[in-house]
Enzyme design. Structure first.
Site, PDB file in Angstrom:
ATOM      1  N   LYS A  19      77.679  95.369  17.393  1.00 51.45           N
ATOM      2  CA  LYS A  19      78.982  95.434  17.512  1.00 51.45           C
ATOM      3  C   LYS A  19      80.239  95.494  16.258  1.00 51.45           C
ATOM      4  CE  LYS A  19      79.470  94.665  22.795  1.00 51.45           C
ATOM      5  NZ  LYS A  19      79.785  93.356  23.522  1.00 51.45           N
ATOM      6  N   ARG A 104      78.149  87.193  14.356  1.00 54.49           N
ATOM      7  CA  ARG A 104      78.113  85.849  16.115  1.00 54.49           C
ATOM      8  C   ARG A 104      76.876  85.997  15.875  1.00 54.49           C
ATOM      9  NH1 ARG A 104      77.341  87.896  22.234  1.00 54.49           N
ATOM     10  NH2 ARG A 104      77.862  85.199  22.923  1.00 54.49           N
ATOM     11  N   HIS A 193      79.933  81.206  24.269  1.00 58.23           N
ATOM     12  CA  HIS A 193      81.347  81.629  24.479  1.00 58.23           C
ATOM     13  C   HIS A 193      82.887  80.443  24.233  1.00 58.23           C
ATOM     14  CE1 HIS A 193      80.289  83.955  28.841  1.00 58.23           C
ATOM     15  NE2 HIS A 193      80.587  84.266  27.811  1.00 58.23           N
ATOM     16  N   LEU A 222      85.792  84.753  32.273  1.00 60.74           N
ATOM     17  CA  LEU A 222      85.092  85.687  33.701  1.00 60.74           C
ATOM     18  C   LEU A 222      84.824  86.933  32.936  1.00 60.74           C
ATOM     19  CD1 LEU A 222      87.334  84.116  37.067  1.00 60.74           C
ATOM     20  CD2 LEU A 222      85.742  83.018  35.682  1.00 60.74           C
ATOM     21  N   GLY A 225      79.371  87.912  32.059  1.00 67.30           N
ATOM     22  CA  GLY A 225      78.449  85.957  32.131  1.00 67.30           C
ATOM     23  C   GLY A 225      79.656  85.433  31.977  1.00 67.30           C
ATOM     24  N   ARG A 254      74.214  86.510  36.820  1.00 67.96           N
ATOM     25  CA  ARG A 254      73.457  85.041  37.034  1.00 67.96           C
ATOM     26  C   ARG A 254      73.715  84.246  38.044  1.00 67.96           C
ATOM     27  NH1 ARG A 254      75.245  85.025  31.213  1.00 67.96           N
ATOM     28  NH2 ARG A 254      73.623  85.884  30.056  1.00 67.96           N
ATOM     29  N   MET A 296      84.193  93.630  39.546  1.00 66.25           N
ATOM     30  CA  MET A 296      84.373  93.574  40.272  1.00 66.25           C
ATOM     31  C   MET A 296      85.775  94.392  40.905  1.00 66.25           C
ATOM     32  SD  MET A 296      85.449  90.516  41.770  1.00 66.25           S
ATOM     33  CE  MET A 296      84.809  89.158  40.852  1.00 66.25           C
ATOM     34  N   GLY A 343      86.987  90.133  30.913  1.00 65.59           N
ATOM     35  CA  GLY A 343      86.995  91.268  31.621  1.00 65.59           C
ATOM     36  C   GLY A 343      87.779  90.903  32.646  1.00 65.59           C
ATOM     37  N   VAL A 344      87.139  90.209  33.589  1.00 66.73           N
ATOM     38  CA  VAL A 344      87.578  89.451  34.934  1.00 66.73           C
ATOM     39  C   VAL A 344      88.948  89.080  35.298  1.00 66.73           C
ATOM     40  CG1 VAL A 344      86.735  88.217  36.946  1.00 66.73           C
ATOM     41  CG2 VAL A 344      85.112  89.695  35.876  1.00 66.73           C
ATOM     42  N   GLY A 345      88.638  87.753  33.654  1.00 70.58           N
ATOM     43  CA  GLY A 345      89.677  86.877  34.275  1.00 70.58           C
ATOM     44  C   GLY A 345      91.130  87.316  34.233  1.00 70.58           C
ATOM     45  N   GLU A 346      90.863  89.252  32.934  1.00 73.02           N
ATOM     46  CA  GLU A 346      92.333  89.149  32.328  1.00 73.02           C
ATOM     47  C   GLU A 346      92.745  90.503  33.283  1.00 73.02           C
ATOM     48  OE1 GLU A 346      91.358  90.449  28.692  1.00 73.02           O
ATOM     49  OE2 GLU A 346      90.191  88.582  27.820  1.00 73.02           O
TER      50      GLU A 346
HETATM   51  P1  ADP Z   1      81.214  90.715  28.449  1.00 74.69           P
HETATM   52  O1  ADP Z   1      81.443  90.869  27.587  1.00 74.69           O
HETATM   53  O2  ADP Z   1      80.593  89.463  29.132  1.00 74.69           O
HETATM   54  O3  ADP Z   1      80.037  92.177  29.232  1.00 74.69           O
HETATM   55  P2  ADP Z   1      83.743  91.612  29.598  1.00 74.69           P
HETATM   56  O4  ADP Z   1      84.224  90.187  29.537  1.00 74.69           O
HETATM   57  O5  ADP Z   1      83.918  92.252  28.936  1.00 74.69           O
HETATM   58  O6  ADP Z   1      81.816  90.844  29.824  1.00 74.69           O
HETATM   59  O7  ADP Z   1      83.584  91.608  31.847  1.00 74.69           O
HETATM   60  C1  ADP Z   1      83.484  92.625  31.967  1.00 74.69           C
HETATM   61  C2  ADP Z   1      83.697  92.750  33.319  1.00 74.69           C
HETATM   62  O8  ADP Z   1      85.150  92.740  33.483  1.00 74.69           O
HETATM   63  C3  ADP Z   1      82.240  93.939  34.287  1.00 74.69           C
HETATM   64  O9  ADP Z   1      81.479  94.603  34.640  1.00 74.69           O
HETATM   65  C4  ADP Z   1      84.103  94.453  35.221  1.00 74.69           C
HETATM   66  O10 ADP Z   1      83.618  92.984  36.458  1.00 74.69           O
HETATM   67  C5  ADP Z   1      85.293  93.133  35.169  1.00 74.69           C
HETATM   68  N1  ADP Z   1      86.574  94.150  34.916  1.00 74.69           N
HETATM   69  C6  ADP Z   1      86.334  94.931  33.953  1.00 74.69           C
HETATM   70  N2  ADP Z   1      87.603  95.428  34.043  1.00 74.69           N
HETATM   71  C7  ADP Z   1      88.581  95.114  35.529  1.00 74.69           C
HETATM   72  C8  ADP Z   1      89.709  95.423  36.213  1.00 74.69           C
HETATM   73  N3  ADP Z   1      90.324  96.130  35.704  1.00 74.69           N
HETATM   74  N4  ADP Z   1      89.430  95.104  37.333  1.00 74.69           N
HETATM   75  C9  ADP Z   1      88.573  93.648  37.965  1.00 74.69           C
HETATM   76  N5  ADP Z   1      87.445  93.943  36.909  1.00 74.69           N
HETATM   77  C10 ADP Z   1      87.833  94.125  35.953  1.00 74.69           C
END
Ligand code: ADP
Length: 411
Positions: A19, A104, A193, A222, A225, A254, A296, A343-346
């Protein structure tokens, strides 16, 4: 580096992917918005396969995303293909505008507590850490070697996922196992992280209008990982991942925390070997192990349809999260903010609401209408009366790597 050089190329090299982002550091602070200063972003995936794919978006010119498919044999070929895409936009790696490449690197062990200009000795040390990060450091090393071969004259900087956590006190970093064995094999809690935890804790202080030194934050990263950290006055004092990223929260695939005796049991009773247990706990556990889905969004859809297995997986995920919020509240003594990111947290408002539900006695609450708002900017989701600010703070690991890299080479 020339006086005008203000671009940094950030490379995140995985085992079969690269990336990248090219940023103009003169513009990242002056504009708001997550695209600020970003000239190009892209991804090469499935390196080494017949179906490799390169997706490149020249954000600086506002051009459309370009995608190419076809075999890319190795990381050298991948980086050459990236360089060609950048050159097509007038942003080639040979440009005098390029100040440095920021890499990274997942594991920096105890030695690297800050971004470091890469020379032969630094590269050798990153290689010595391969036994504690067998899945990650080799790919990072390949990326570094390839980039150095392409531009040997250019400063290349390693930014370590573990660095932010090196401030953890010894009593938080050590496992309670025999000290000699632990030291002989470098077994301790390193955390990961870190680039995200550093960025998000600083941004959270900014959101509160305070200096990082004056704020205690629990950061919940969240993604697929996931990790939590307790940050006191800008310094990490505890984090949930350990020797490897397996420890801590329930993640996409995990298990997170588990009685280590489960592993002996699997070997003795289920006849599994180390590699099978490794795959089980890292790839087939967490949300995917519990309900067959690790996204999620899909889990939310299934819960809405009344799926009991998806609901149980969600509840286990939330229960673990709550335990860490409670533990880190005790570790910090005073909590000023809880920040959700990745991804999940945001994006997953139900996860944020459920994780904070019932914590009013600890001064934590979520306002339903604020929590429902979507956006790319850091924002508060707690009601005004709450003693602890609950925030959504989008992470930006690439920007953090670029800033740390640029700060080092322009000092
Ligand atoms: P990583 O960098 O660890 O691969 P990300 O921070 O990109 O992960 O997060 C990916 C995860 O975020 C996805 O597996 C999904 O569960 C969650 N996700 C992404 N978009 C949404 C959304 N709109 N609503 C809920 N969960 C989401």
């Amino acid at each position: 580096m020339t006086a005008t050089a203000s671009r940094v190329l950030v490379l995140n090299s995985g085992s079969s992917s690269v990336k990248y982002q090219l940023l103009d550091m003169h513009n990242t602070e002056s504009k708001s918005g997550s695209a600020a200063g970003r000239l190009a972003v892209g991804l090469v995936e499935r390196i080494g396969e017949e179906t490799s794919r390169l997706a490149h978006t020249p954000l600086g010119t506002g051009g459309a995303k370009r995608e190419t498919e076809g075999p890319i044999a190795d990381h050298t070929a991948a980086l050459k293909a990236v360089a060609a895409e950048l050159a097509a936009d007038g942003l080639g790696l040979d440009s005098p505008e390029l100040a440095a490449i920021g890499h990274r690197v997942v594991h920096g062990g105890l030695k690297f507590s800050a971004p470091t200009v890469i020379d032969d000795e630094v590269l050798a040390e990153i290689e010595r850490l391969v036994p504690v990060a067998p899945l990650h450091n080799p790919a990072n090393i390949t990326g570094i070697r390839t980039a150095r071969a392409l531009r040997p004259d250019l400063p290349q900087v390693a930014v370590f996922d573990t660095a932010f956590h090196t401030t953890m006190p010894e009593y938080a970093a050590r496992y309670a196992i025999d000290v000699e064995t632990a030291d002989a094999h470098r077994i301790r809690r390193y955390g990961f992280h870190g680039t995200s935890h550093a960025y998000v804790s600083r941004k959270t202080a900014e959101l509160l209008g305070k200096a990082p030194e004056d704020v205690n934050v629990i950061v919940l990263h969240l993604g697929n990982g996931a990790s939590a950290s307790a940050v006191a006055g800008g310094r990490c004092v505890d984090t949930s991942m350990g020797l490897t990223p397996l420890e801590g929260l329930v993640m996409g695939t995990r298990s997170g925390d588990i009685d280590p005796a489960v592993t002996f049991h699997l070997k003795r009773v289920a006849g599994m070997d180390e590699d099978e247990v490794d795959v089980l706990l890292n790839k087939k556990s967490g949300l995917i192990g519990l309900c067959g889905d690790n996204d999620m969004r899909e889990i939310g859809r299934r819960i809405d349809e009344g799926d009991a297995q998806a609901k149980l997986a969600f509840d286990i995920y939330i229960h673990r999260l709550k335990k860490y919020i409670g533990a880190y509240s005790a570790v910090l003594g005073r909590v000023d903010a809880v920040a959700f990111t990745a991804g999940v947290g945001e994006n997953a408002a139900p996860v944020r609401a459920a994780a904070i539900a019932g914590l009013e006695e600890m001064g934590m609450a979520v306002d339903a209408s604020l929590n429902a708002v979507r956006g790319d900017e850091p924002r508060l989701i707690s009601p005004e009366y709450a003693r602890v600010a609950v925030a959504v703070v989008p992470t930006d690991e690439e920007l953090e790597i670029a800033q740390q890299t640029y700060a080092l080479v322009s000092a």
